[in-house]
Design a protein around this motif. Structure first.
Motif, PDB file in Angstrom:
ATOM      1  N   GLN A  62     -76.219  22.885 -28.462  1.00  0.00           N
ATOM      2  CA  GLN A  62     -76.149  22.187 -27.196  1.00  0.00           C
ATOM      3  C   GLN A  62     -74.595  21.948 -26.777  1.00  0.00           C
ATOM      4  OE1 GLN A  62     -77.945  18.289 -26.611  1.00  0.00           O
ATOM      5  NE2 GLN A  62     -79.817  18.895 -27.657  1.00  0.00           N
ATOM      6  N   ARG A  63     -74.092  22.179 -25.842  1.00  0.00           N
ATOM      7  CA  ARG A  63     -72.827  21.961 -25.125  1.00  0.00           C
ATOM      8  C   ARG A  63     -71.893  22.772 -25.795  1.00  0.00           C
ATOM      9  NH1 ARG A  63     -75.063  17.037 -25.956  1.00  0.00           N
ATOM     10  NH2 ARG A  63     -73.952  16.788 -27.951  1.00  0.00           N
ATOM     11  N   ALA A  64     -72.274  23.756 -26.755  1.00  0.00           N
ATOM     12  CA  ALA A  64     -71.308  24.749 -27.109  1.00  0.00           C
ATOM     13  C   ALA A  64     -70.604  25.674 -26.054  1.00  0.00           C
ATOM     14  CB  ALA A  64     -71.846  25.697 -28.253  1.00  0.00           C
ATOM     15  N   ALA A  65     -69.485  26.153 -26.195  1.00  0.00           N
ATOM     16  CA  ALA A  65     -68.911  26.836 -25.234  1.00  0.00           C
ATOM     17  C   ALA A  65     -68.290  28.264 -25.746  1.00  0.00           C
ATOM     18  CB  ALA A  65     -67.597  26.193 -24.373  1.00  0.00           C
ATOM     19  N   ILE A  66     -68.776  29.178 -25.445  1.00  0.00           N
ATOM     20  CA  ILE A  66     -68.378  30.650 -25.985  1.00  0.00           C
ATOM     21  C   ILE A  66     -67.302  31.243 -24.874  1.00  0.00           C
ATOM     22  CG2 ILE A  66     -68.942  32.957 -26.833  1.00  0.00           C
ATOM     23  CD1 ILE A  66     -70.444  30.418 -28.059  1.00  0.00           C
ATOM     24  N   GLY A  67     -66.098  31.434 -25.363  1.00  0.00           N
ATOM     25  CA  GLY A  67     -65.080  31.667 -24.397  1.00  0.00           C
ATOM     26  C   GLY A  67     -64.965  33.178 -23.643  1.00  0.00           C
ATOM     27  N   LEU A  68     -64.202  33.552 -22.985  1.00  0.00           N
ATOM     28  CA  LEU A  68     -64.036  34.706 -22.114  1.00  0.00           C
ATOM     29  C   LEU A  68     -63.957  35.816 -23.098  1.00  0.00           C
ATOM     30  CD1 LEU A  68     -61.155  33.859 -19.944  1.00  0.00           C
ATOM     31  CD2 LEU A  68     -63.224  34.781 -18.991  1.00  0.00           C
ATOM     32  N   GLY A  69     -65.003  36.805 -22.958  1.00  0.00           N
ATOM     33  CA  GLY A  69     -64.990  37.992 -23.711  1.00  0.00           C
ATOM     34  C   GLY A  69     -65.322  37.845 -25.207  1.00  0.00           C
ATOM     35  N   ALA A  70     -66.142  36.779 -25.712  1.00  0.00           N
ATOM     36  CA  ALA A  70     -66.174  36.668 -26.892  1.00  0.00           C
ATOM     37  C   ALA A  70     -67.212  37.517 -27.315  1.00  0.00           C
ATOM     38  CB  ALA A  70     -66.326  35.206 -27.300  1.00  0.00           C
ATOM     39  N   ARG A  71     -67.589  37.893 -28.677  1.00  0.00           N
ATOM     40  CA  ARG A  71     -68.717  38.761 -29.155  1.00  0.00           C
ATOM     41  C   ARG A  71     -69.323  37.971 -30.146  1.00  0.00           C
ATOM     42  NH1 ARG A  71     -65.127  43.870 -30.124  1.00  0.00           N
ATOM     43  NH2 ARG A  71     -63.555  42.093 -30.230  1.00  0.00           N
ATOM     44  N   LEU A  72     -70.476  37.910 -30.162  1.00  0.00           N
ATOM     45  CA  LEU A  72     -71.276  37.268 -31.298  1.00  0.00           C
ATOM     46  C   LEU A  72     -72.177  38.435 -31.975  1.00  0.00           C
ATOM     47  CD1 LEU A  72     -70.271  34.966 -29.689  1.00  0.00           C
ATOM     48  CD2 LEU A  72     -72.321  33.925 -29.999  1.00  0.00           C
ATOM     49  N   LEU A  73     -72.074  38.359 -33.426  1.00  0.00           N
ATOM     50  CA  LEU A  73     -72.806  39.410 -33.951  1.00  0.00           C
ATOM     51  C   LEU A  73     -74.359  39.030 -33.881  1.00  0.00           C
ATOM     52  CD1 LEU A  73     -72.610  41.877 -35.924  1.00  0.00           C
ATOM     53  CD2 LEU A  73     -72.846  40.540 -37.721  1.00  0.00           C
ATOM     54  N   GLN A  74     -75.405  39.850 -34.048  1.00  0.00           N
ATOM     55  CA  GLN A  74     -76.824  39.386 -34.166  1.00  0.00           C
ATOM     56  C   GLN A  74     -76.944  38.224 -35.174  1.00  0.00           C
ATOM     57  OE1 GLN A  74     -75.633  42.443 -34.768  1.00  0.00           O
ATOM     58  NE2 GLN A  74     -76.803  43.158 -36.483  1.00  0.00           N
ATOM     59  N   ARG A  75     -77.912  37.387 -34.817  1.00  0.00           N
ATOM     60  CA  ARG A  75     -78.454  36.270 -35.688  1.00  0.00           C
ATOM     61  C   ARG A  75     -77.250  35.169 -36.079  1.00  0.00           C
ATOM     62  NH1 ARG A  75     -81.192  40.764 -37.699  1.00  0.00           N
ATOM     63  NH2 ARG A  75     -79.885  41.169 -39.135  1.00  0.00           N
ATOM     64  N   VAL A  76     -76.323  35.507 -35.206  1.00  0.00           N
ATOM     65  CA  VAL A  76     -75.166  34.105 -35.632  1.00  0.00           C
ATOM     66  C   VAL A  76     -75.623  32.818 -35.007  1.00  0.00           C
ATOM     67  CG1 VAL A  76     -72.902  33.622 -34.671  1.00  0.00           C
ATOM     68  CG2 VAL A  76     -73.172  35.646 -36.116  1.00  0.00           C
ATOM     69  N   CYS A  77     -75.391  31.682 -35.693  1.00  0.00           N
ATOM     70  CA  CYS A  77     -75.386  30.505 -35.051  1.00  0.00           C
ATOM     71  C   CYS A  77     -74.479  29.948 -34.787  1.00  0.00           C
ATOM     72  CB  CYS A  77     -76.548  29.784 -35.969  1.00  0.00           C
ATOM     73  SG  CYS A  77     -78.017  30.202 -36.133  1.00  0.00           S
ATOM     74  N   ILE A  78     -73.999  29.165 -33.715  1.00  0.00           N
ATOM     75  CA  ILE A  78     -72.935  28.391 -33.215  1.00  0.00           C
ATOM     76  C   ILE A  78     -73.461  26.806 -33.052  1.00  0.00           C
ATOM     77  CG2 ILE A  78     -71.299  28.028 -31.449  1.00  0.00           C
ATOM     78  CD1 ILE A  78     -71.163  30.662 -32.840  1.00  0.00           C
ATOM     79  N   GLY A  79     -72.923  26.084 -33.803  1.00  0.00           N
ATOM     80  CA  GLY A  79     -73.128  24.638 -33.865  1.00  0.00           C
ATOM     81  C   GLY A  79     -73.010  23.754 -32.473  1.00  0.00           C
ATOM     82  N   HIS A  80     -73.533  22.720 -32.291  1.00  0.00           N
ATOM     83  CA  HIS A  80     -73.372  21.972 -31.176  1.00  0.00           C
ATOM     84  C   HIS A  80     -71.884  21.511 -31.123  1.00  0.00           C
ATOM     85  CE1 HIS A  80     -72.814  17.869 -33.087  1.00  0.00           C
ATOM     86  NE2 HIS A  80     -73.792  18.222 -33.939  1.00  0.00           N
ATOM     87  N   ASP A  81     -71.648  21.531 -29.622  1.00  0.00           N
ATOM     88  CA  ASP A  81     -70.212  21.093 -29.051  1.00  0.00           C
ATOM     89  C   ASP A  81     -69.290  21.663 -30.003  1.00  0.00           C
ATOM     90  OD1 ASP A  81     -70.699  18.456 -27.578  1.00  0.00           O
ATOM     91  OD2 ASP A  81     -71.820  18.175 -29.483  1.00  0.00           O
ATOM     92  N   THR A  82     -69.178  22.783 -30.292  1.00  0.00           N
ATOM     93  CA  THR A  82     -68.198  23.941 -30.729  1.00  0.00           C
ATOM     94  C   THR A  82     -67.786  24.875 -29.482  1.00  0.00           C
ATOM     95  OG1 THR A  82     -68.864  24.135 -33.134  1.00  0.00           O
ATOM     96  CG2 THR A  82     -68.112  26.109 -32.215  1.00  0.00           C
ATOM     97  N   VAL A  83     -66.508  25.045 -29.680  1.00  0.00           N
ATOM     98  CA  VAL A  83     -65.753  26.038 -28.747  1.00  0.00           C
ATOM     99  C   VAL A  83     -65.320  27.278 -29.349  1.00  0.00           C
ATOM    100  CG1 VAL A  83     -63.942  26.348 -27.287  1.00  0.00           C
ATOM    101  CG2 VAL A  83     -65.076  24.068 -27.131  1.00  0.00           C
ATOM    102  N   ILE A  84     -65.801  28.509 -29.091  1.00  0.00           N
ATOM    103  CA  ILE A  84     -65.460  29.880 -29.545  1.00  0.00           C
ATOM    104  C   ILE A  84     -64.140  30.232 -28.558  1.00  0.00           C
ATOM    105  CG2 ILE A  84     -66.164  32.311 -30.012  1.00  0.00           C
ATOM    106  CD1 ILE A  84     -67.276  30.028 -32.001  1.00  0.00           C
ATOM    107  N   GLY A  85     -63.121  30.621 -29.203  1.00  0.00           N
ATOM    108  CA  GLY A  85     -61.935  30.949 -28.140  1.00  0.00           C
ATOM    109  C   GLY A  85     -62.210  32.344 -27.532  1.00  0.00           C
ATOM    110  N   ALA A  86     -61.246  32.636 -26.477  1.00  0.00           N
ATOM    111  CA  ALA A  86     -61.563  33.954 -25.696  1.00  0.00           C
ATOM    112  C   ALA A  86     -61.191  35.284 -26.734  1.00  0.00           C
ATOM    113  CB  ALA A  86     -60.436  34.003 -24.787  1.00  0.00           C
TER     114      ALA A  86
END
Length: 223
Positions: free
Chosen positions: A167-191
Motif C-alpha cells: 500500500q502507498r508504495a511508489a516505484i520511481g522512474l525507470g526502476a526494474r523489479l526482479l520477478q517475485r520481489v515484494c515491496i513493503g507498504h509506504d516504501t519509495v524505490i528511487g529512479a
C-alpha cells in the motif's frame, strides 16, 4: 450500444488541477467514456476541520454533475489515499477507473475503482491492481503481480512476474523489479533502481542493485 451510450452520458469529476490531473483528463477524453470532464480542488486538512461543509460541497458537485464518477488526480500516493478516504467518508460517490486507450490490460487482469492506467502502460495476465493506484506511461506490470491500494508505478517501470507492491508504495522512474520481489507498504524505490530482493516497509531504497538508504515517514513527500 446502449451501454456505450450510458457511459458517454456520465460526467467525470477529477479532484485536482495539477499535471497528473491533466494526464488523467486527457486519457479520459480520448477514451470516449465521458460526456464532460470537471476539475475540482479539495484540501484534506480543511475537510478534516470542516466535515459538514465539505460534505455539503461534495453533495453539491455530485448533484450538479449527476450522473457522474470521481477520480483523484493527485500523483502523491499518501495524499491521494487521504482524499479518497475522506471523500467517501463524507458522501457516497462512484469511483471511476480511467485507462488510456493506448494502454494494454489483459482480459484476466483486475483493476479496482479509482485507479489510472496511462498511455503505453501494460497490465499483464492475472494481475490485480488495487483501488486508487497509478500505472504511468510505458510502465509494465508483468503476469500474476499485485499492487496494493494507492501504490504507483512511475513512467518506464518494468516488473517481472509475481511481484507484490505494498500500500502507498511508489516505484520511481525507470526502476526494474526482479520477478517475485515484494515491496513493503509506504516504501519509495528511487529512479533507475534495480531491485533484486525484497524491500521492507517505510524505507527509501535505490541503486543498482537497490539498497535500503534510510527510513521514511508514511506522509513524507517524495515527488
Amino acid at each position: 450500444m446502449r451501454i456505450q451510450k450510458q457511459r458517454k452520458e456520465k460526467q467525470l469529476v477529477i479532484v485536482g488541477k495539477g499535471g497528473h490531473a491533466a494526464v488523467v483528463a486527457d486519457a479520459a477524453a480520448l477514451s470516449g467514456m465521458y460526456a464532460t470532464i470537471t476539475h475540482i480542488e479539495l484540501d484534506a486538512q480543511w475537510m478534516a476541520q470542516h466535515p459538514e461543509q465539505a460534505a455539503e460541497m461534495i453533495a453539491g458537485w455530485q448533484a450538479r454533475c449527476a450522473p457522474c464518477a470521481w477520480i483523484v488526480g493527485i500523483g502523491d500516493n499518501y495524499r491521494r489515499a487521504q482524499l479518497m478516504t475522506q471523500i467517501e467518508a463524507l458522501h457516497a460517490v462512484e469511483w471511476a477507473t480511467v485507462c488510456h486507450p493506448d494502454s494494454v490490460v489483459a482480459a484476466s487482469a483486475h483493476i479496482d475503482a479509482g485507479s489510472f492506467v496511462a498511455a503505453m502502460a501494460v497490465v499483464g495476465v492475472r494481475c490485480h491492481v488495487g483501488r486508487g493506484c497509478i500505472i504511468n506511461h510505458h510502465a509494465s506490470l508483468d503476469h500474476d503481480s499485485y499492487m496494493d491500494a494507492f501504490s504507483s508505478l512511475a513512467p518506464g517501470v518494468i516488473t517481472g512476474g509475481q511481484v507484490r507492491i505494498g500500500q502507498r508504495a511508489a516505484i520511481g522512474l525507470g526502476a526494474r523489479l526482479l520477478q517475485r520481489v515484494c515491496i513493503g507498504h509506504d516504501t519509495v524505490i528511487g529512479a533507475g533502481a534495480l531491485v533484486l530482493r525484497h524491500v521492507p516497509a517505510e524505507v527509501v531504497a535505490y541503486g543498482t542493485p537497490a539498497q535500503v538508504i534510510r527510513r521514511r515517514r508514511v506522509d513524507e513527500p517524495y515527488l
